[in-house]
Design a protein around this motif. Structure first.
Motif, PDB file in Angstrom:
ATOM      1  N   VAL A  29       3.791  10.657 -15.773  1.00 23.19           N
ATOM      2  CA  VAL A  29       2.517  10.425 -15.139  1.00 23.19           C
ATOM      3  C   VAL A  29       1.680   9.272 -14.946  1.00 23.19           C
ATOM      4  CG1 VAL A  29       0.246  11.399 -14.697  1.00 23.19           C
ATOM      5  CG2 VAL A  29       2.294  12.997 -15.220  1.00 23.19           C
ATOM      6  N   GLU A  30       1.529   8.575 -16.565  1.00 21.38           N
ATOM      7  CA  GLU A  30       0.883   7.528 -16.671  1.00 21.38           C
ATOM      8  C   GLU A  30       1.683   6.380 -16.355  1.00 21.38           C
ATOM      9  OE1 GLU A  30      -0.959   5.340 -20.483  1.00 21.38           O
ATOM     10  OE2 GLU A  30      -0.895   7.294 -20.678  1.00 21.38           O
ATOM     11  N   MET A  31       3.038   6.400 -16.361  1.00 23.06           N
ATOM     12  CA  MET A  31       3.721   5.337 -15.992  1.00 23.06           C
ATOM     13  C   MET A  31       3.770   4.930 -14.560  1.00 23.06           C
ATOM     14  SD  MET A  31       7.821   4.576 -16.395  1.00 23.06           S
ATOM     15  CE  MET A  31       8.332   5.804 -15.537  1.00 23.06           C
ATOM     16  N   GLY A  38       0.359   3.978 -13.238  1.00 18.19           N
ATOM     17  CA  GLY A  38      -0.017   2.388 -13.945  1.00 18.19           C
ATOM     18  C   GLY A  38       0.927   1.298 -12.742  1.00 18.19           C
ATOM     19  N   ILE A  39       1.967   1.825 -12.397  1.00 20.51           N
ATOM     20  CA  ILE A  39       2.837   1.017 -11.489  1.00 20.51           C
ATOM     21  C   ILE A  39       2.006   0.881 -10.124  1.00 20.51           C
ATOM     22  CG2 ILE A  39       4.839   0.625 -10.391  1.00 20.51           C
ATOM     23  CD1 ILE A  39       6.419   1.883 -12.584  1.00 20.51           C
ATOM     24  N   GLY A  40       1.579   2.134  -9.712  1.00 20.54           N
ATOM     25  CA  GLY A  40       0.993   2.176  -8.720  1.00 20.54           C
ATOM     26  C   GLY A  40      -0.267   1.086  -8.559  1.00 20.54           C
ATOM     27  N   ASN A  41      -1.076   1.297  -9.531  1.00 19.22           N
ATOM     28  CA  ASN A  41      -2.470   0.616  -9.614  1.00 19.22           C
ATOM     29  C   ASN A  41      -1.812  -0.971  -9.660  1.00 19.22           C
ATOM     30  OD1 ASN A  41      -4.538   2.113  -9.641  1.00 19.22           O
ATOM     31  ND2 ASN A  41      -4.090   2.556 -11.985  1.00 19.22           N
ATOM     32  N   ALA A  61       3.473  10.351  -9.602  1.00 13.81           N
ATOM     33  CA  ALA A  61       2.593  10.864 -10.557  1.00 13.81           C
ATOM     34  C   ALA A  61       2.007  12.100 -10.410  1.00 13.81           C
ATOM     35  CB  ALA A  61       1.367   9.597 -10.676  1.00 13.81           C
ATOM     36  N   ALA A  62       1.498  12.432  -9.230  1.00  6.52           N
ATOM     37  CA  ALA A  62       1.033  13.902  -8.953  1.00  6.52           C
ATOM     38  C   ALA A  62       1.771  14.689  -9.160  1.00  6.52           C
ATOM     39  CB  ALA A  62       0.270  13.667  -7.539  1.00  6.52           C
ATOM     40  N   TYR A  99       0.643  -1.399  -0.156  1.00  8.94           N
ATOM     41  CA  TYR A  99       0.157   0.016  -0.034  1.00  8.94           C
ATOM     42  C   TYR A  99       0.836   1.352   0.102  1.00  8.94           C
ATOM     43  CZ  TYR A  99      -2.943   3.900   1.781  1.00  8.94           C
ATOM     44  OH  TYR A  99      -3.221   5.041   2.023  1.00  8.94           O
ATOM     45  N   HIS A 100       1.812   1.144   0.937  1.00 11.25           N
ATOM     46  CA  HIS A 100       2.965   2.395   0.968  1.00 11.25           C
ATOM     47  C   HIS A 100       3.683   2.775  -0.481  1.00 11.25           C
ATOM     48  CE1 HIS A 100       1.700   3.267   5.073  1.00 11.25           C
ATOM     49  NE2 HIS A 100       1.699   1.773   5.231  1.00 11.25           N
ATOM     50  N   LEU A 101       4.209   1.500  -0.945  1.00  6.98           N
ATOM     51  CA  LEU A 101       4.612   1.721  -2.224  1.00  6.98           C
ATOM     52  C   LEU A 101       3.918   2.171  -3.350  1.00  6.98           C
ATOM     53  CD1 LEU A 101       7.349   0.905  -3.730  1.00  6.98           C
ATOM     54  CD2 LEU A 101       6.298  -1.616  -4.131  1.00  6.98           C
ATOM     55  N   ALA A 102       2.576   1.720  -3.446  1.00  4.78           N
ATOM     56  CA  ALA A 102       1.661   2.202  -4.606  1.00  4.78           C
ATOM     57  C   ALA A 102       1.357   3.645  -4.007  1.00  4.78           C
ATOM     58  CB  ALA A 102       0.435   1.391  -4.352  1.00  4.78           C
TER      59      ALA A 102
END
Length: 113
Positions: free
Chosen positions: A91-93, A96-99, A64-65, A54-57
């Protein structure tokens, strides 16, 4: 976090995904935590963060922000760098990694972390 760059492809930006970190002398998360504990004289910890994924995401969503803000300033013409427009793809990358980390859970975190 040492794990974050290990999830970023080494294409658009200099990520560590697919790089032999041990061969290059890049520390694992455990090694970084131990060094921190030793230098800060903190109590011994193995992995101090519950629900690490969760913290990594969250860290990737935060990147991204920040990248979105840099990209927007480039579009407004008041960015501090001539390379600011390149942050649009970042931003998108990062999002996407967070998701991916949220959806995959522990499987998303590289084993060397």
């Amino acid at each position: 976090c040492p794990c974050g760059p290990r999830l970023i492809p080494n294409s658009a930006v200099q990520g560590l995904k697919g790089v032999d970190c041990k061969k290059k002398g890049i520390l694992t998360e455990t090694q970084v935590l131990r060094a921190y504990v030793n230098n800060a004289k903190a109590p011994a910890i193995d992995r101090p963060i519950a629900h690490f994924e969760y913290h990594l995401a969250l860290a990737f969503f935060r990147m991204a922000a920040i990248a979105q803000g840099v990209y927007k300033r480039s579009k407004l013409g008041n960015a501090s760098s001539s390379k600011a427009s390149m942050f649009g793809m970042f931003v998108e990358m990062c999002a996407g990694i967070g998701n991916m980390v949220l959806k995959s859970g522990e499987q998303a975190v590289p084993r060397e972390c």
